[in-house]
Write an enzyme that holds these catalytic residues in place. Structure first.
Site, short mmCIF file in Angstrom:
data_model
loop_
_atom_site.label_atom_id
_atom_site.label_comp_id
_atom_site.label_asym_id
_atom_site.label_seq_id
_atom_site.Cartn_x
_atom_site.Cartn_y
_atom_site.Cartn_z
N LYS A 19 0.86 -1.19 0.00
CA LYS A 19 0.00 0.00 0.00
C LYS A 19 0.90 1.24 0.00
O LYS A 19 1.76 1.40 0.87
CB LYS A 19 -0.88 -0.04 1.24
C1 E4P Z 1 -8.14 2.24 3.42
O1 E4P Z 1 -7.60 1.27 2.97
C2 E4P Z 1 -8.06 2.71 4.79
O2 E4P Z 1 -7.47 1.70 5.57
C3 E4P Z 1 -9.40 2.99 5.40
O3 E4P Z 1 -10.47 2.54 4.62
C4 E4P Z 1 -9.55 4.36 5.95
O4 E4P Z 1 -10.79 4.44 6.59
P1 E4P Z 1 -11.15 5.61 7.64
O5 E4P Z 1 -11.39 6.85 6.89
O6 E4P Z 1 -12.38 5.09 8.32
O7 E4P Z 1 -9.97 5.71 8.58
#
Ligand code: E4P
Length: 214
Positions: free
Chosen positions: A83
C-alpha cells in the site's frame, strides 16, 4: 464484488473469515498502531487466516525508501499487496513495482485525476476514501462513479477498492456502480446482515412452530 475487511485486529479478521465471504484484508499504519503488535508478525498471522490480497502500507515518503520497504514486505508472503500513498514519489515507486510484478494498492485517493495517475502507473488497486470525503461535505460515492467510468473507458486493469466505508449504503452503492472491491470495518460487515423484518419474521415463524408442539 469482493469483500475485504479494513482492520488489523486478528479476532475481527477470524470472525469475518468464518462467514466464508471474505476475499482480503486492508491495513493502514493507524489500524496497526491500535493493535500495538509487531507489524511483520501481525502480517504473518493475517496471511494464515485469509487466503487473498493483504494490503500492508509503507511509511516512507521517498522513492528509495518506499521501494526498500516494499521489497521487505513483499518477501513476507505472496499475498502481500504494497500500500503506497498517492504522492509523486509513491506513484514513481508504483510504476517500478508494477514492472517487477509486485502488486500495489494506491491509498489516500481523493480525486479522479489521482486515480488516473495510479492506473497509468500500473497499480493493482486504487483506494478512494469515500467516508472522509463525505466528512468534508463532498459526495464520496460520486468519486467512485467517476473512477469506474474512467477505468472502463480505457480498459485499465486497476481495481477500484472503495475505502473509508462508514455504512451499508456505501457498500450497496459501490455494487450498483460496479466497483471491484469494498473494504469495510468489522461493524459494517456485521450491519450488512441486519434487517428488523428478518428478526420479527423469524421470531413469528419459531413461535408459530412451537404451538404445533412437534
Ligand atoms: C483504506 O484502505 C483505509 O485503511 C481505510 O479505509 C480508511 O478508513 P477511515 O477513513 O475510516 O480511517
Amino acid at each position: 464484488m469482493k469483500f475485504f475487511i479494513d482492520t488489523a485486529n486478528i479476532d475481527q479478521i477470524k470472525e469475518a473469515a468464518s462467514y466464508g465471504l471474505l476475499d482480503g484484508v486492508t491495513t493502514n499504519p493507524s489500524l496497526v498502531a491500535k493493535e500495538g503488535k509487531n507489524f511483520r508478525e501481525l502480517l504473518g498471522e493475517i496471511v494464515k487466516i485469509v487466503d487473498g490480497p493483504i494490503s500492508a502500507e509503507v511509511v516512507s515518503t521517498d522513492y528509495e525508501g518506499i521501494l526498500k520497504e516494499a521489497y521487505e514486505l513483499a518477501k513476507i508472503h505472496k499475498n502481500i499487496v504494497i500500500k503506497v500513498p498517492l504522492i509523486k514519489e509513491g506513484i514513481k515507486a508504483v510504476k517500478t513495482l508494477s514492472e517487477k510484478e509486485i502488486k500495489t494498492n494506491v491509498t489516500l485517493c481523493f480525486s479522479a485525476a489521482q486515480a488516473l495517475l495510479a492506473a497509468k502507473a500500473g497499480a493493482a488497486y486504487i483506494s478512494p476514501f469515500v467516508g472522509r470525503l463525505d466528512d468534508v461535505s463532498t459526495n464520496g460515492m460520486e468519486l467512485i462513479k467517476q473512477i469506474v467510468t474512467i477505468y472502463r473507458n480505457y480498459n485499465f486493469k486497476t481495481e477500484v477498492l472503495v475505502a473509508s466505508i462508514r455504512h451499508p449504503l456505501h457498500v450497496v452503492d459501490a455494487a450498483i456502480m460496479g466497483a471491484d472491491v469494498c473494504t469495510m470495518p468489522f461493524d459494517v460487515i456485521e450491519k450488512l446482515f441486519n434487517h428488523p423484518l428478518t428478526d420479527i419474521g423469524l421470531e413469528k415463524f419459531l413461535s408459530d412452530w412451537k404451538k404445533l408442539n412437534q
